[in-house]
Write an enzyme that holds these catalytic residues in place. Structure first.
Site, PDB file in Angstrom:
ATOM      1  N   SER A 143     152.374  19.648 -43.589  1.00 33.28           N
ATOM      2  CA  SER A 143     151.586  20.881 -43.524  1.00 33.28           C
ATOM      3  C   SER A 143     152.320  21.952 -42.721  1.00 33.28           C
ATOM      4  CB  SER A 143     150.224  20.605 -42.883  1.00 33.28           C
ATOM      5  OG  SER A 143     149.540  21.815 -42.611  1.00 33.28           O
ATOM      6  N   ASP A 177     136.512  24.144 -49.785  1.00 31.51           N
ATOM      7  CA  ASP A 177     135.473  23.348 -50.450  1.00 31.51           C
ATOM      8  C   ASP A 177     136.035  22.414 -51.514  1.00 31.51           C
ATOM      9  OD1 ASP A 177     133.462  24.541 -48.967  1.00 31.51           O
ATOM     10  OD2 ASP A 177     133.025  26.068 -50.481  1.00 31.51           O
ATOM     11  N   ILE A 179     138.741  20.858 -51.986  1.00 33.04           N
ATOM     12  CA  ILE A 179     139.542  19.674 -51.658  1.00 33.04           C
ATOM     13  C   ILE A 179     138.829  18.749 -50.669  1.00 33.04           C
ATOM     14  CG2 ILE A 179     141.687  20.910 -52.118  1.00 33.04           C
ATOM     15  CD1 ILE A 179     142.161  21.032 -49.123  1.00 33.04           C
ATOM     16  N   GLN A 180     137.642  19.149 -50.219  1.00 35.33           N
ATOM     17  CA  GLN A 180     136.949  18.358 -49.207  1.00 35.33           C
ATOM     18  C   GLN A 180     136.573  16.963 -49.692  1.00 35.33           C
ATOM     19  OE1 GLN A 180     133.600  20.251 -47.355  1.00 35.33           O
ATOM     20  NE2 GLN A 180     134.791  21.991 -46.597  1.00 35.33           N
ATOM     21  N   HIS A 216     130.067  24.841 -43.909  1.00 30.66           N
ATOM     22  CA  HIS A 216     129.430  25.277 -45.159  1.00 30.66           C
ATOM     23  C   HIS A 216     128.908  24.029 -45.850  1.00 30.66           C
ATOM     24  CE1 HIS A 216     128.471  27.387 -48.791  1.00 30.66           C
ATOM     25  NE2 HIS A 216     129.519  26.975 -49.476  1.00 30.66           N
ATOM     26  N   ASP A 238     124.435  31.492 -49.265  1.00 29.70           N
ATOM     27  CA  ASP A 238     125.830  31.886 -49.083  1.00 29.70           C
ATOM     28  C   ASP A 238     126.503  32.139 -50.426  1.00 29.70           C
ATOM     29  OD1 ASP A 238     128.190  31.968 -47.026  1.00 29.70           O
ATOM     30  OD2 ASP A 238     128.924  30.724 -48.669  1.00 29.70           O
ATOM     31  N   GLU A 279     127.853  35.812 -51.893  1.00 34.73           N
ATOM     32  CA  GLU A 279     129.225  35.995 -52.350  1.00 34.73           C
ATOM     33  C   GLU A 279     129.273  36.508 -53.784  1.00 34.73           C
ATOM     34  OE1 GLU A 279     131.200  32.339 -49.727  1.00 34.73           O
ATOM     35  OE2 GLU A 279     130.741  32.072 -51.857  1.00 34.73           O
ATOM     36  N   GLU A 325     136.918  54.499 -49.342  1.00 30.63           N
ATOM     37  CA  GLU A 325     135.857  54.951 -48.439  1.00 30.63           C
ATOM     38  C   GLU A 325     134.717  53.939 -48.297  1.00 30.63           C
ATOM     39  OE1 GLU A 325     134.516  58.936 -49.055  1.00 30.63           O
ATOM     40  OE2 GLU A 325     136.549  59.714 -49.333  1.00 30.63           O
ATOM     41  N   SER A 373     126.082  62.719 -45.068  1.00 33.84           N
ATOM     42  CA  SER A 373     125.490  64.034 -45.314  1.00 33.84           C
ATOM     43  C   SER A 373     124.133  63.899 -45.998  1.00 33.84           C
ATOM     44  CB  SER A 373     126.420  64.864 -46.201  1.00 33.84           C
ATOM     45  OG  SER A 373     126.453  64.336 -47.524  1.00 33.84           O
TER      46      SER A 373
END
Length: 339
Positions: A51, A83, A85-86, A108, A191, A195, A231, A252
């Protein structure tokens, strides 16, 4: 109203003598590992061989083990890898070491709620989910502030699952801001909906549609980019700081009037019907099944959509215009990963 917890509700004694394994060292992983370590918790980091994050974690003074060895060593295992690969990681390396009385944690609830991870009944399963990206979790911890978080208990085998989760939240710095009680179903479904319908899917399509409307009408793409994308941050910052009313106070009167009279024509009854359909697909598990299948079959559709989005006109124009914006922090332009 759900329960709210603050510093007075947390007690680090519930983590005393325990080792916490942080599996992963990405955005959330590095923040959790460093914050807990700096709060006096014994922390190890679980990373696969080779890793790229190993050097970073070791440079920060953290002990790095394989995910299997980290899970074997620890009493508390927090899974902070993506998520998709968990489940394989848990089943292959972590599950054999989740013995009675240990705690399995998440930020999560996707894999627990949709049954991809099925922990044994004799362990605690909890969630502490900071409501900020990892760099902010770390930054605000160092400033002594902390970010809000959610806490949930899925299994309470020891009778102390909530107390240990709150101790974790305290060490993470979140109890300084406050932690709100939830459950895995509510966190996961809300969640995903946020998203898909608002934060990512909804906002991205709104920006793209506005940009394309102006360009198709003959306006310069550069002007369309400024008005429909650049913006947006200014408005979102105002909303985050003080809500919709504060945003309307800050813009405004012309913009505020246009908000009231034209906004409902953009997000109309048809839009709301689609939002309900999207939520229903999440609740039924249809979205989860589709996403799981996409990952099992090589992510061909996902990667094609990612590449197409990267090459959209609004993205090409944006990359050019951001070269002019010296006030922005200089960041390397993101390419399109192919795997």
């Amino acid at each position: 109203m759900p329960n709210r917890y603050y510093e007075k509700d947390g007690n680090l004694d519930f983590l005393a003598g325990r080792t916490v394994a942080i599996i992963g060292y990405g955005s959330q992983g590095h923040a959790h590992a460093l914050n807990l370590r700096d709060s006096g918790v014994d922390v190890v980091v679980g990373l696969p061989a080779g890793s790229k994050s190993t050097a970073k974690a070791e440079a920060a003074g953290l002990k790095v083990l394989s995910p299997a060895d980290a899970a074997k060593t620890a009493n508390v295992v927090m899974i902070l890898v993506p998520d998709h690969i968990q489940a394989d990681l848990y089943n292959n390396e972590i599950a054999p070491h989740m013995t009675a009385g240990k705690t399995l944690m998440f930020a999560h609830g996707f894999n627990i709620h949709f049954g991809q991870i099925k922990p044994p009944v004799d362990i605690d399963v909890t969630m502490v989910a900071p409501k900020a990206p990892g760099h902010r979790v770390r930054e605000l911890y160092t400033e002594g502030v902390g970010v809000p978080a959610l806490v949930a208990v899925h299994q309470n085998a020891t009778g102390q699952a909530l107390e240990r989760a709150l101790a974790y939240a305290l060490a993470l710095g979140c109890l300084k801001a406050g932690v709100i009680d939830t459950n895995f179903r509510e966190e996961t479904e809300s969640d995903l909906f946020g998203e898909q319908a608002v934060l990512c899917g909804g906002a991205a399509e709104l920006v793209r549609a506005g940009f394309q409307t102006l360009v198709d009408a003959g306006y310069a793409p550069e002007i369309a980019y400024f008005e429909c994308l650049h913006e947006l941050k200014l408005i979102v910052d105002l909303i985050q700081e003080g809500g919709l009313s504060y945003m309307r106070y800050s813009v405004s009167d012309t913009a505020e009037y246009g908000d009231y009279t034209r906004g409902p024509r953009v997000v109309n009854d048809q839009t709301r019907a689609e939002m309900k359909k999207i939520l229903s697909e999440i609740q039924s598990g249809e979205f989860a099944r589709q996403w799981i299948e996409e990952n099992k079959t090589g992510r061909k559709n996902f990667l094609a959509m990612r590449e197409k989005g990267h090459n959209d006109q609004i993205e090409v124009v944006g990359r050019e215009l951001r070269e002019m914006m010296t006030f922005l922090k200089k960041k390397k332009e993101v390419g399109v990963p192919v795997a």
